[in-house]
Design an enzyme around this catalytic site. Sequence first.
Site, PDB file in Angstrom:
ATOM      1  N   ASP A  22      -2.753  -6.366  16.884  1.00  0.00           N
ATOM      2  CA  ASP A  22      -1.666  -7.003  16.137  1.00  0.00           C
ATOM      3  C   ASP A  22      -1.038  -8.055  17.034  1.00  0.00           C
ATOM      4  O   ASP A  22      -0.444  -7.720  18.074  1.00  0.00           O
ATOM      5  CB  ASP A  22      -0.621  -5.968  15.724  1.00  0.00           C
ATOM      6  CG  ASP A  22      -1.245  -4.786  14.981  1.00  0.00           C
ATOM      7  OD1 ASP A  22      -2.232  -5.016  14.261  1.00  0.00           O
ATOM      8  OD2 ASP A  22      -0.756  -3.664  15.138  1.00  0.00           O
ATOM      9  N   ASP A  51       1.442   1.465   3.042  1.00  0.00           N
ATOM     10  CA  ASP A  51       2.305   1.642   4.205  1.00  0.00           C
ATOM     11  C   ASP A  51       3.374   2.669   3.867  1.00  0.00           C
ATOM     12  O   ASP A  51       4.114   2.501   2.884  1.00  0.00           O
ATOM     13  CB  ASP A  51       2.967   0.320   4.596  1.00  0.00           C
ATOM     14  CG  ASP A  51       1.976  -0.687   5.157  1.00  0.00           C
ATOM     15  OD1 ASP A  51       0.788  -0.346   5.288  1.00  0.00           O
ATOM     16  OD2 ASP A  51       2.393  -1.822   5.466  1.00  0.00           O
TER      17      ASP A  51
END
Length: 256
Positions: free
Chosen positions: A129, A8
């Site tokens: 998500d 990330d």
Amino acid sequence: MEIIPAIDLLNGKCVRLNQGNYNEVTKFNSDPVKQAQIWESKGAKRLHLVDLDGAKTGEPINDLTIKEIKKSITIPIQLGGGIRSIDRAKELFDIGIDRIILGTIAIEKPELVKDLSKEYPKRVAVGIDAKEGMVATRGWLKQSKISSLDLAKQLNDLDLAAIISTDIATDGTLKGPNVQALREIAEISINPVIASGGIGSIADLISLADFADEGIEGIIVGRALYDGSIDLKEAILTLKNLLLQDAFNEKDKFLV
């Protein structure tokens, strides 16, 4: 089924967020290019890359780092975060990204997802998500009014690379995946499913391996690799042996 290590990116650094909270950031490596090389050297066959700045702002802040990562490794990269236009998708394919991951636009611009999946079959993944069963957008900062299961059903007409299912409540916690939610997504999805969120041990990987025949084809692992809870090389070998044993047992069953 494959184990996919995650990187990330936030301000050019390799970080992890806790449950998607930008105020709870842990920096693991200031050199994400080196980190990508480490994961490849440990046997990764694919890299999961997320542009957190892009997810939050929609701006390609980390493009230089992304290009450097692509040049430094040979394994394919799937990239998500802030991809909200056809032009942006084409830019990423042009620099050699294997798969793009669309999130927010699957809710806000579903026709764009349809167009991209037609132009790039099996190269577009959609990230679902979810928080308490509802899809979150804009870097998980906004809650939509559509459920994760309804979105998965809507995507069945598209030729996607995968659906990446993340339970926000477990992401970055190392407390184990939301197995029930993953099974529900896999049951109704024609597209392959990649599990993400909460993986904290080899035992968690083994628990998901049981569903390899139900459409779950990959597992994204992040924080557990960085803090040493899981060794990538060991995890890949364990999963490989487990799936081989399952295949042998299945074959043996028909020979009896």
